[in-house]
Design a protein around this motif. Structure first.
Motif, PDB file in Angstrom:
ATOM      1  N   ARG A 141       0.857  -1.182   0.000  1.00  0.00           N
ATOM      2  CA  ARG A 141       0.000   0.000   0.000  1.00  0.00           C
ATOM      3  C   ARG A 141       0.898   1.239   0.000  1.00  0.00           C
ATOM      4  NH1 ARG A 141      -2.292   3.132   3.370  1.00  0.00           N
ATOM      5  NH2 ARG A 141      -1.615   2.088   5.244  1.00  0.00           N
ATOM      6  N   PRO A 142       1.264   1.722  -1.190  1.00  0.00           N
ATOM      7  CA  PRO A 142       2.223   2.821  -1.273  1.00  0.00           C
ATOM      8  C   PRO A 142       1.650   4.164  -0.822  1.00  0.00           C
ATOM      9  CG  PRO A 142       1.380   2.292  -3.447  1.00  0.00           C
ATOM     10  CD  PRO A 142       0.816   1.268  -2.508  1.00  0.00           C
ATOM     11  N   ALA A 143       2.559   5.014  -0.359  1.00  0.00           N
ATOM     12  CA  ALA A 143       2.218   6.411  -0.078  1.00  0.00           C
ATOM     13  C   ALA A 143       2.682   7.287  -1.238  1.00  0.00           C
ATOM     14  CB  ALA A 143       2.878   6.873   1.215  1.00  0.00           C
ATOM     15  N   GLY A 144       3.498   6.716  -2.126  1.00  0.00           N
ATOM     16  CA  GLY A 144       3.971   7.432  -3.302  1.00  0.00           C
ATOM     17  C   GLY A 144       4.087   6.494  -4.481  1.00  0.00           C
ATOM     18  N   ARG A 145       3.757   7.023  -5.653  1.00  0.00           N
ATOM     19  CA  ARG A 145       3.840   6.229  -6.884  1.00  0.00           C
ATOM     20  C   ARG A 145       4.394   7.141  -7.976  1.00  0.00           C
ATOM     21  NH1 ARG A 145      -1.066   4.594  -7.006  1.00  0.00           N
ATOM     22  NH2 ARG A 145      -0.665   2.570  -6.124  1.00  0.00           N
ATOM     23  N   LEU A 196      17.371   5.396  -9.533  1.00  0.00           N
ATOM     24  CA  LEU A 196      16.289   5.384  -8.547  1.00  0.00           C
ATOM     25  C   LEU A 196      16.677   4.570  -7.313  1.00  0.00           C
ATOM     26  CD1 LEU A 196      13.235   4.929 -10.943  1.00  0.00           C
ATOM     27  CD2 LEU A 196      14.034   7.050  -9.868  1.00  0.00           C
ATOM     28  N   ARG A 197      17.322   3.438  -7.515  1.00  0.00           N
ATOM     29  CA  ARG A 197      17.736   2.610  -6.372  1.00  0.00           C
ATOM     30  C   ARG A 197      18.794   3.313  -5.527  1.00  0.00           C
ATOM     31  NH1 ARG A 197      16.554  -1.686  -9.976  1.00  0.00           N
ATOM     32  NH2 ARG A 197      14.986  -3.048  -9.037  1.00  0.00           N
ATOM     33  N   ARG A 198      19.772   3.956  -6.181  1.00  0.00           N
ATOM     34  CA  ARG A 198      20.807   4.698  -5.429  1.00  0.00           C
ATOM     35  C   ARG A 198      20.181   5.803  -4.595  1.00  0.00           C
ATOM     36  NH1 ARG A 198      23.552   4.453 -10.282  1.00  0.00           N
ATOM     37  NH2 ARG A 198      23.079   6.632 -10.706  1.00  0.00           N
ATOM     38  N   ARG A 199      19.276   6.553  -5.206  1.00  0.00           N
ATOM     39  CA  ARG A 199      18.630   7.656  -4.482  1.00  0.00           C
ATOM     40  C   ARG A 199      17.798   7.129  -3.314  1.00  0.00           C
ATOM     41  NH1 ARG A 199      17.891  13.316  -5.074  1.00  0.00           N
ATOM     42  NH2 ARG A 199      16.550  13.852  -3.327  1.00  0.00           N
ATOM     43  N   ALA A 200      17.065   6.041  -3.524  1.00  0.00           N
ATOM     44  CA  ALA A 200      16.243   5.463  -2.455  1.00  0.00           C
ATOM     45  C   ALA A 200      17.119   4.940  -1.313  1.00  0.00           C
ATOM     46  CB  ALA A 200      15.363   4.350  -3.013  1.00  0.00           C
ATOM     47  N   ARG A 242      11.056   4.393   1.976  1.00  0.00           N
ATOM     48  CA  ARG A 242      11.637   3.201   1.345  1.00  0.00           C
ATOM     49  C   ARG A 242      10.962   2.888   0.013  1.00  0.00           C
ATOM     50  NH1 ARG A 242      10.994  -0.685   6.489  1.00  0.00           N
ATOM     51  NH2 ARG A 242      11.753   0.813   8.005  1.00  0.00           N
ATOM     52  N   LEU A 243      11.713   2.201  -0.834  1.00  0.00           N
ATOM     53  CA  LEU A 243      11.130   1.654  -2.057  1.00  0.00           C
ATOM     54  C   LEU A 243      10.292   0.439  -1.686  1.00  0.00           C
ATOM     55  CD1 LEU A 243      13.914   1.420  -4.802  1.00  0.00           C
ATOM     56  CD2 LEU A 243      11.825   2.757  -4.875  1.00  0.00           C
ATOM     57  N   ILE A 244       9.108   0.338  -2.257  1.00  0.00           N
ATOM     58  CA  ILE A 244       8.349  -0.902  -2.137  1.00  0.00           C
ATOM     59  C   ILE A 244       8.741  -1.799  -3.302  1.00  0.00           C
ATOM     60  CG2 ILE A 244       6.059  -1.951  -2.182  1.00  0.00           C
ATOM     61  CD1 ILE A 244       5.011   0.567  -0.748  1.00  0.00           C
ATOM     62  N   GLU A 245       8.655  -1.263  -4.530  1.00  0.00           N
ATOM     63  CA  GLU A 245       9.120  -2.042  -5.677  1.00  0.00           C
ATOM     64  C   GLU A 245       9.249  -1.162  -6.916  1.00  0.00           C
ATOM     65  OE1 GLU A 245       6.676  -5.405  -6.937  1.00  0.00           O
ATOM     66  OE2 GLU A 245       4.903  -4.173  -6.714  1.00  0.00           O
ATOM     67  N   VAL A 302       7.151   2.856 -10.004  1.00  0.00           N
ATOM     68  CA  VAL A 302       7.922   2.826  -8.763  1.00  0.00           C
ATOM     69  C   VAL A 302       6.969   3.152  -7.625  1.00  0.00           C
ATOM     70  CG1 VAL A 302       9.896   3.815  -7.541  1.00  0.00           C
ATOM     71  CG2 VAL A 302       9.915   3.704 -10.038  1.00  0.00           C
ATOM     72  N   THR A 303       6.938   2.299  -6.598  1.00  0.00           N
ATOM     73  CA  THR A 303       6.104   2.573  -5.432  1.00  0.00           C
ATOM     74  C   THR A 303       6.992   2.740  -4.208  1.00  0.00           C
ATOM     75  OG1 THR A 303       5.738   0.192  -5.177  1.00  0.00           O
ATOM     76  CG2 THR A 303       4.011   1.454  -6.279  1.00  0.00           C
ATOM     77  N   THR A 304       6.593   3.668  -3.322  1.00  0.00           N
ATOM     78  CA  THR A 304       7.373   3.992  -2.135  1.00  0.00           C
ATOM     79  C   THR A 304       6.481   4.052  -0.896  1.00  0.00           C
ATOM     80  OG1 THR A 304       7.092   6.399  -2.322  1.00  0.00           O
ATOM     81  CG2 THR A 304       8.907   5.427  -3.555  1.00  0.00           C
TER      82      THR A 304
END
Length: 179
Positions: A68-72, A91-95, A106-109, A119-121
């Motif tokens: 259940r992301p808070a950001g997409r 994106l992975r480095r920044r996360a 955090r990154l969800i996926e 990208v979900t966070t």
């Protein structure tokens, strides 16, 4: 859907769905039983846990478990395989960098769906940070929509085509103006 230029988009309210005895610290320090983040005085951080800390599940771990992301962030547009790999690595480095100082971001996926990346966070601040990292490396346009019902900040970024290549091709086919 409106196009906004401000990065100061905040969720209206905390999600009531994240509230439960295992997710809400009552008083005193608490530690997440899944990731080890420590909540002391309402602030989550990475630190050694006091021996008397109450064990709970933090909001970020809960969002990851519930998917259940808070950001997409939806990334679309023409991309070569190399650009796709570069974008995902960026994106992975920044996360990773963000998560080191902000445990609830955090990154969800990262999913590849045809010609787009989704990208979900766990937090809206991270999704904004990912967009900024993307926008400094690639040209594109952004649309932002906050879904209050789902408590999710949705950002859709469309990569522009290679404008320089198009201008070079156009310059070769037209006659210079002498005028």
């Amino acid at each position: 859907m409106a196009v906004l230029k401000s990065f100061d988009v905040q969720p209206v309210r905390p999600s009531p769905a994240l509230s439960s005895p295992l997710t809400e610290p009552d008083s005193g320090p608490s530690i997440c039983l899944q990731c080890g983040a420590v909540n002391d005085g309402g602030q989550w951080h990475w630190a050694p846990s006091p021996a008397y800390a109450k064990g709970i599940v933090c909001p970020a771990c809960r969002r990851v478990a519930e998917k259940r992301p808070a950001g997409r962030l939806i990334i679309e547009g023409p991309m070569t395989q190399e650009q796709l790999q570069a974008i995902c690595a960026l994106l992975r480095r920044r996360a990773d960098r963000e998560q080191r100082s902000h445990p609830m971001e955090r990154l969800i996926e990262i999913q590849h769906e045809g010609e787009k990346i989704v990208v979900t966070t766990t937090g809206s601040a991270l999704v904004r940070g990912l967009y900024v990292a993307l926008a400094t490396s690639f040209k594109g346009s952004l649309q932002i929509h906050y879904d209050a019902q789902a408590d999710c900040l949705n950002m859709q970024w469309t990569k522009w085509r290679d404008c320089c290549r198009l201008l070079r091709q156009h310059g070769q086919t037209t006659q210079p103006h002498n005028g």
